[in-house]
Design a protein around this motif. Structure first.
Motif, PDB file in Angstrom:
ATOM      1  N   VAL A 124      55.697 -32.226  80.683  1.00  0.00           N
ATOM      2  CA  VAL A 124      55.713 -33.484  79.941  1.00  0.00           C
ATOM      3  C   VAL A 124      56.502 -33.272  78.656  1.00  0.00           C
ATOM      4  CG1 VAL A 124      53.499 -34.266  80.864  1.00  0.00           C
ATOM      5  CG2 VAL A 124      53.550 -32.964  78.724  1.00  0.00           C
ATOM      6  N   VAL A 125      56.948 -34.375  78.079  1.00  0.00           N
ATOM      7  CA  VAL A 125      57.592 -34.353  76.767  1.00  0.00           C
ATOM      8  C   VAL A 125      56.671 -35.079  75.796  1.00  0.00           C
ATOM      9  CG1 VAL A 125      59.570 -35.097  75.391  1.00  0.00           C
ATOM     10  CG2 VAL A 125      59.911 -34.247  77.725  1.00  0.00           C
ATOM     11  N   TYR A 145      55.107 -38.302  77.710  1.00  0.00           N
ATOM     12  CA  TYR A 145      55.839 -38.861  78.837  1.00  0.00           C
ATOM     13  C   TYR A 145      56.000 -37.829  79.942  1.00  0.00           C
ATOM     14  CZ  TYR A 145      57.296 -42.054  75.114  1.00  0.00           C
ATOM     15  OH  TYR A 145      57.314 -42.922  74.058  1.00  0.00           O
ATOM     16  N   PRO A 146      55.955 -38.244  81.216  1.00  0.00           N
ATOM     17  CA  PRO A 146      56.369 -37.332  82.283  1.00  0.00           C
ATOM     18  C   PRO A 146      57.823 -36.912  82.039  1.00  0.00           C
ATOM     19  CG  PRO A 146      55.427 -39.362  83.180  1.00  0.00           C
ATOM     20  CD  PRO A 146      55.623 -39.585  81.710  1.00  0.00           C
ATOM     21  N   LEU A 203      41.990 -46.467  62.478  1.00  0.00           N
ATOM     22  CA  LEU A 203      42.062 -47.351  63.640  1.00  0.00           C
ATOM     23  C   LEU A 203      42.923 -46.677  64.692  1.00  0.00           C
ATOM     24  CD1 LEU A 203      41.488 -50.179  64.886  1.00  0.00           C
ATOM     25  CD2 LEU A 203      43.670 -50.900  63.900  1.00  0.00           C
ATOM     26  N   ARG A 204      42.328 -46.379  65.859  1.00  0.00           N
ATOM     27  CA  ARG A 204      43.068 -45.690  66.921  1.00  0.00           C
ATOM     28  C   ARG A 204      43.426 -46.673  68.031  1.00  0.00           C
ATOM     29  NH1 ARG A 204      40.587 -40.628  70.234  1.00  0.00           N
ATOM     30  NH2 ARG A 204      38.999 -42.218  70.715  1.00  0.00           N
ATOM     31  N   VAL A 205      44.684 -46.635  68.440  1.00  0.00           N
ATOM     32  CA  VAL A 205      45.159 -47.446  69.556  1.00  0.00           C
ATOM     33  C   VAL A 205      45.733 -46.501  70.600  1.00  0.00           C
ATOM     34  CG1 VAL A 205      46.676 -49.304  70.304  1.00  0.00           C
ATOM     35  CG2 VAL A 205      45.727 -49.333  67.982  1.00  0.00           C
ATOM     36  N   ARG A 206      45.046 -46.410  71.735  1.00  0.00           N
ATOM     37  CA  ARG A 206      45.544 -45.591  72.848  1.00  0.00           C
ATOM     38  C   ARG A 206      46.215 -46.513  73.862  1.00  0.00           C
ATOM     39  NH1 ARG A 206      40.131 -42.626  74.363  1.00  0.00           N
ATOM     40  NH2 ARG A 206      39.301 -44.533  73.422  1.00  0.00           N
ATOM     41  N   ARG A 207      47.431 -46.146  74.232  1.00  0.00           N
ATOM     42  CA  ARG A 207      48.238 -47.006  75.105  1.00  0.00           C
ATOM     43  C   ARG A 207      48.687 -46.246  76.346  1.00  0.00           C
ATOM     44  NH1 ARG A 207      51.852 -48.096  71.646  1.00  0.00           N
ATOM     45  NH2 ARG A 207      53.378 -46.550  72.315  1.00  0.00           N
ATOM     46  N   ARG A 208      48.646 -46.941  77.473  1.00  0.00           N
ATOM     47  CA  ARG A 208      49.283 -46.441  78.698  1.00  0.00           C
ATOM     48  C   ARG A 208      50.288 -47.490  79.143  1.00  0.00           C
ATOM     49  NH1 ARG A 208      45.503 -45.400  83.286  1.00  0.00           N
ATOM     50  NH2 ARG A 208      46.989 -43.816  83.998  1.00  0.00           N
ATOM     51  N   ALA A 209      51.506 -47.063  79.400  1.00  0.00           N
ATOM     52  CA  ALA A 209      52.562 -47.976  79.825  1.00  0.00           C
ATOM     53  C   ALA A 209      52.962 -47.644  81.259  1.00  0.00           C
ATOM     54  CB  ALA A 209      53.771 -47.873  78.896  1.00  0.00           C
ATOM     55  N   GLY A 214      54.276 -49.592  89.182  1.00  0.00           N
ATOM     56  CA  GLY A 214      52.948 -49.057  88.912  1.00  0.00           C
ATOM     57  C   GLY A 214      52.894 -47.612  88.478  1.00  0.00           C
ATOM     58  N   ASN A 215      54.030 -46.952  88.338  1.00  0.00           N
ATOM     59  CA  ASN A 215      54.021 -45.567  87.878  1.00  0.00           C
ATOM     60  C   ASN A 215      53.687 -45.499  86.382  1.00  0.00           C
ATOM     61  OD1 ASN A 215      54.741 -44.510  90.375  1.00  0.00           O
ATOM     62  ND2 ASN A 215      56.931 -44.699  89.956  1.00  0.00           N
ATOM     63  N   THR A 216      52.844 -44.538  85.997  1.00  0.00           N
ATOM     64  CA  THR A 216      52.504 -44.348  84.586  1.00  0.00           C
ATOM     65  C   THR A 216      53.647 -43.614  83.899  1.00  0.00           C
ATOM     66  OG1 THR A 216      50.183 -44.145  85.224  1.00  0.00           O
ATOM     67  CG2 THR A 216      50.771 -43.483  82.994  1.00  0.00           C
ATOM     68  N   ILE A 217      54.155 -44.198  82.820  1.00  0.00           N
ATOM     69  CA  ILE A 217      55.319 -43.599  82.166  1.00  0.00           C
ATOM     70  C   ILE A 217      55.046 -43.204  80.723  1.00  0.00           C
ATOM     71  CG2 ILE A 217      57.020 -44.705  83.642  1.00  0.00           C
ATOM     72  CD1 ILE A 217      57.389 -46.832  81.569  1.00  0.00           C
ATOM     73  N   GLU A 218      53.867 -43.558  80.191  1.00  0.00           N
ATOM     74  CA  GLU A 218      53.555 -43.154  78.823  1.00  0.00           C
ATOM     75  C   GLU A 218      52.047 -43.120  78.626  1.00  0.00           C
ATOM     76  OE1 GLU A 218      55.232 -44.718  74.702  1.00  0.00           O
ATOM     77  OE2 GLU A 218      53.445 -45.826  75.278  1.00  0.00           O
TER      78      GLU A 218
END
Length: 249
Positions: A124-125, A145-146, A203-209, A214-218
């Motif tokens: 991952v990067v 990121y992958p 304040l924490r914001v966890r994000r998945r993009a 449908g592939n997870t990229i972040e």
């Protein structure tokens, strides 16, 4: 180098901030086109473009022969504004900035692998940055990121601007994202960069993009100083809500 706002963006930012500060409250009229033209030494074109932007954000009424009325004090946001800190700053009339702490290629541990839907130890990067708001520390950003996505960042100057825009320009398919919002105490790195004591609530914001297939990229973890950002969601009875409240236990 800072980005110079175009005149319609300057006018929109002025009105947006004035509405946010309740200088123009819901139900009250905005200045007329001619008044705004005089204030900003502008033609009607940029004024009308600024008003169209605020209408698209749900802040003001459509006008149509009558004075434009303030509808709400919190604008809706474009997808770019939701996922990109730099774009959020610009839409809000602020200057974004960043100071990169590290960009690394590393094997994913089990937790990160699960978040990115990849095998443990896959490459991952990871990017670790302090984000600035008008030159002042505001948020600590941890992005992962992958490798097939993150490789675009290995030769990118991450102090130069928006990673999101660079990935889009590189052809990365960023289609949708989820955000989980909670509070967390500042760890040693957060405290050093944000100039607060360890344990200070952030304040924490966890994000998945995700891509369109449908592939997870972040998978990211953003930690904001109190008072830097807030989140508002309007819901209508009888309609599905994009907000889900779940137990943290």
């Amino acid at each position: 180098m800072g980005t110079t706002l175009q005149q319609h963006q300057e006018i929109a930012a002025f009105l947006r901030n004035a509405i946010s500060r309740k200088e123009f409250a819901p139900g009250e009229p905005l200045p007329s086109e001619s008044e705004l033209c005089e204030r900003f030494h502008s033609s009607r074109g940029p004024v009308r473009q600024a008003m169209a932007t605020l209408r698209s954000e749900g802040l003001i009424s459509s006008g149509r022969g009558r004075r434009t009325i303030v509808l709400d004090t919190v604008p809706t946001q474009s997808f770019d504004g939701v996922i990109s800190y730099s774009e959020w700053c610009r839409q809000s009339g602020f200057e974004p900035g960043q100071v990169t702490q590290s960009v690394t290629r590393r094997p994913a541990d089990e937790a990160l692998a699960a978040a990115l839907d990849i095998e443990p130890k896959s490459p991952v990067v990871s990017v670790f940055r302090l984000r600035l708001l008008n030159g002042v520390p505001a948020m600590v950003e941890r992005l992962n990121y992958p490798l097939d996505v993150g490789r675009h960042l290995l030769t990118f100057d991450t102090d130069s601007g928006s990673i999101y825009q660079h990935l889009i320009s590189s052809g990365v398919d960023i289609d949708n994202a989820t955000r989980t919002i909670d509070a967390v105490g500042a760890d040693a790195d957060d405290a050093r960069l944000l100039e607060v004591a360890e344990g200070t609530p952030l304040l924490r914001v966890r994000r998945r993009a995700f891509s369109s297939n449908g592939n997870t990229i972040e998978s990211s973890d953003d930690r904001y100083l109190p008072g830097t950002a807030s989140f508002t969601l309007n819901t209508i009875r009888g309609n599905p809500s994009p907000l889900s409240m779940v137990s943290a236990r």
